[in-house]
Design a protein around this motif. Structure first.
Motif, mmCIF file in Angstrom:
data_model
loop_
_atom_site.group_PDB
_atom_site.id
_atom_site.type_symbol
_atom_site.label_atom_id
_atom_site.label_comp_id
_atom_site.label_asym_id
_atom_site.label_seq_id
_atom_site.Cartn_x
_atom_site.Cartn_y
_atom_site.Cartn_z
ATOM 1 N N HIS A 125 34.042 21.357 66.113
ATOM 2 C CA HIS A 125 34.715 21.697 64.857
ATOM 3 C C HIS A 125 35.686 20.561 64.559
ATOM 4 O O HIS A 125 36.475 20.171 65.428
ATOM 5 C CB HIS A 125 35.543 22.979 64.997
ATOM 6 C CG HIS A 125 34.788 24.159 65.499
ATOM 7 N ND1 HIS A 125 35.294 25.435 65.470
ATOM 8 C CD2 HIS A 125 33.551 24.281 66.047
ATOM 9 C CE1 HIS A 125 34.420 26.283 65.981
ATOM 10 N NE2 HIS A 125 33.364 25.603 66.356
ATOM 11 N N ASP A 128 38.401 18.669 59.141
ATOM 12 C CA ASP A 128 38.016 18.894 57.737
ATOM 13 C C ASP A 128 37.199 20.182 57.577
ATOM 14 O O ASP A 128 36.701 20.466 56.487
ATOM 15 C CB ASP A 128 37.247 17.685 57.185
ATOM 16 C CG ASP A 128 35.934 17.445 57.933
ATOM 17 O OD1 ASP A 128 35.572 18.265 58.805
ATOM 18 O OD2 ASP A 128 35.261 16.441 57.646
ATOM 19 N N SER A 130 34.312 20.854 58.946
ATOM 20 C CA SER A 130 32.883 20.692 59.231
ATOM 21 C C SER A 130 32.601 20.906 60.719
ATOM 22 O O SER A 130 33.510 20.878 61.555
ATOM 23 C CB SER A 130 32.418 19.303 58.798
ATOM 24 O OG SER A 130 33.069 18.320 59.580
ATOM 25 N N ARG A 131 31.339 21.134 61.033
ATOM 26 C CA ARG A 131 30.910 21.363 62.415
ATOM 27 C C ARG A 131 29.624 20.596 62.659
ATOM 28 O O ARG A 131 28.763 20.571 61.796
ATOM 29 C CB ARG A 131 30.639 22.856 62.637
ATOM 30 C CG ARG A 131 31.851 23.702 62.396
ATOM 31 C CD ARG A 131 31.555 25.179 62.533
ATOM 32 N NE ARG A 131 32.795 25.910 62.340
ATOM 33 C CZ ARG A 131 33.015 27.157 62.759
ATOM 34 N NH1 ARG A 131 32.063 27.823 63.384
ATOM 35 N NH2 ARG A 131 34.178 27.732 62.557
ATOM 36 N N GLU A 132 29.519 19.992 63.849
ATOM 37 C CA GLU A 132 28.275 19.278 64.146
ATOM 38 C C GLU A 132 27.869 19.462 65.593
ATOM 39 O O GLU A 132 28.698 19.444 66.491
ATOM 40 C CB GLU A 132 28.447 17.774 63.875
ATOM 41 C CG GLU A 132 28.322 17.419 62.419
ATOM 42 C CD GLU A 132 28.472 15.923 62.185
ATOM 43 O OE1 GLU A 132 28.137 15.129 63.087
ATOM 44 O OE2 GLU A 132 28.944 15.560 61.097
ATOM 45 N N PRO A 143 23.518 18.069 60.211
ATOM 46 C CA PRO A 143 24.608 19.024 60.012
ATOM 47 C C PRO A 143 24.075 20.448 59.968
ATOM 48 O O PRO A 143 22.944 20.686 59.556
ATOM 49 C CB PRO A 143 25.190 18.619 58.650
ATOM 50 C CG PRO A 143 24.128 17.807 57.987
ATOM 51 C CD PRO A 143 23.311 17.182 59.054
ATOM 52 N N ASP A 147 27.899 23.092 57.122
ATOM 53 C CA ASP A 147 28.453 21.751 56.955
ATOM 54 C C ASP A 147 27.970 21.161 55.638
ATOM 55 O O ASP A 147 27.285 20.148 55.579
ATOM 56 C CB ASP A 147 27.961 20.921 58.143
ATOM 57 C CG ASP A 147 28.656 19.583 58.225
ATOM 58 O OD1 ASP A 147 29.749 19.441 57.646
ATOM 59 O OD2 ASP A 147 28.080 18.694 58.880
ATOM 60 N N GLN A 148 28.347 21.791 54.518
ATOM 61 C CA GLN A 148 27.768 21.481 53.207
ATOM 62 C C GLN A 148 28.179 20.112 52.676
ATOM 63 O O GLN A 148 27.503 19.571 51.807
ATOM 64 C CB GLN A 148 28.177 22.561 52.193
ATOM 65 C CG GLN A 148 27.749 23.961 52.587
ATOM 66 C CD GLN A 148 26.245 24.137 52.626
ATOM 67 O OE1 GLN A 148 25.498 23.313 52.108
ATOM 68 N NE2 GLN A 148 25.782 25.194 53.282
ATOM 69 N N HIS A 150 28.024 17.216 53.864
ATOM 70 C CA HIS A 150 27.233 16.057 54.264
ATOM 71 C C HIS A 150 25.823 16.144 53.691
ATOM 72 O O HIS A 150 25.316 17.221 53.428
ATOM 73 C CB HIS A 150 27.146 15.994 55.794
ATOM 74 C CG HIS A 150 28.462 15.728 56.437
ATOM 75 N ND1 HIS A 150 28.898 14.482 56.787
ATOM 76 C CD2 HIS A 150 29.466 16.577 56.760
ATOM 77 C CE1 HIS A 150 30.100 14.565 57.317
ATOM 78 N NE2 HIS A 150 30.474 15.825 57.317
#
Lengths: 163, 80, 163, 80
Positions: A125, A128, A130-132, A143, A147-148, A150
């Motif tokens: 996490h 920002d 986002s998560r990857e 993503p 994780d929209q 990217h």
């Protein structure tokens, strides 16, 4: 000799006690923890997931191999699953042995094998939101739906082969 | 024959599911199963030759499958 | 970064907590303990004594060298003095680092240097009531006055260079 | 000049004391001090060339001593 996947905070002191025995002159506890940054990005937490049945089987195999190779029954590993925050322990390995060189080597063996072959995955996490999924082999990680921001080409996560 | 395919982490996200059933001709191999999975929507985000486990053990592409086998596509592992 | 000689039981979990920091991905705790036997003789306890001022100075130097060589301030060592029974910890070393390889290497560096240069001595107690100073270099160790059963030629205590 | 000699562990047992004062000619070295200690009763149980520290630092045999220096004979260390 024991391996476990656990959903609760890990207890390094408990594992140290578990491997202690009067024949041993050295005990090593390895603790892997969630870092506040990875590959230059600020990390706020990590989800750990596993193919639980196979991960258990592989962990059991690894502690068995360590016990045989280094001639000690005092090898214990616990890996945590679920969502962890920065500083929390994701893995604890405790090894005890009559001699320190073997204790160090056995501890190192377990963590290296674990990172190589146990089917556990982590999704970082970021600040920002986002998560990857982390890919230590350095190829593209796509993503997740959450994780929209990217594109589907994602970004290269070289991750750490060495944490 | 039918085999179960388990998906995890980024592969599960890509195919939008964690488990599916596929029907394969008798005598099919791990590689055959992987090629079948590659035809599914979202599979473009799974590499062409992923690591595979059969019944909880890492398996070579040429390994033959039996009915009811549990295949797992294993994304790059990241434990520790 | 800290080194201490202490007279009370060592607290491995406390030292682990002391080196923990969000930048770190790995922590190693090394615990040296009194073994129930050495060189084939049953041991019931050990007296640890030191040239305290110099031992403190050398321990301080070692943790400083480790911190510099492995680029982490998170290095702590405590060595116990006094009489210990079997299973008790004589030394605890805690190291944390962003990366595990450096954490292992720094931990190993500290214990190897400690064994080489810190002026601490140990006298083992054996089941027959005798006591002998341990000489890891393997040359003759002469029996202490309490050890009346032996001649002044003593016996060779090859000890362990590797505990 | 006078220097203090500290003895530990097996060396203290051998000489029956943990500390003594010796008088040496000006300009004497660590090796000179060690040779003086070797003449004392019980010193046959100390090796002829022990490790020595001067003022808490390991010192070479040829190091010159100053009045009031604190010499320590260091038996083989066994920490850990």
């Amino acid at each position: 000799m024991r391996a476990a996947l656990v959903d609760a905070p890990l207890d390094a002191a408990g594992l140290l006690a578990e491997v202690s025995a009067p024949a041993n002159g050295a005990a090593i506890v390895f603790v892997g923890t969630v870092r506040e940054s990875n590959d230059g990005r600020a990390v706020t937490g990590i989800d750990y997931t596993a193919y639980a049945a196979m991960a258990q089987r592989e962990l059991d195999a690894i502690v068995g191999e360590a016990a045989t190779a280094y001639d000690t029954p005092h090898v214990v590993v616990e890996h945590r699953l679920g969502t962890l925050t920065v500083g929390e322990a994701s893995v604890v390995i405790a090894v005890a042995h009559p001699r320190r060189a073997a204790a160090f080597d056995a501890s190192r063996f377990v963590i290296e094998q674990l990172k190589k072959r146990v089917p556990i995955w982590k999704r970082e996490h970021y600040v920002d939101g986002s998560r990857e999924w982390v890919d230590p082999t350095g190829v593209l990680v796509h993503p997740s739906p959450a994780d929209q921001g990217h594109t589907s080409a994602g970004r290269a996560t070289t991750a750490e082969a060495q944490r | 024959m039918n085999v179960t395919v388990l998906l995890f982490a980024s592969y599960a996200d890509a195919l939008g599911t964690t488990e599916l059933e596929i029907a394969l001709p008798a005598g099919s191999t791990v590689a055959d199963a992987v090629r079948r999975v590659a035809t599914l929507p979202g599979a473009d985000r799974v590499p062409p030759k992923p690591l595979v486990a059969v019944n909880e053990r890492y398996a070579a592409p040429e390994q033959r499958l039996a009915p009811g086998d549990q295949l797992a596509l294993i994304p790059p592992v990241a434990g520790g």
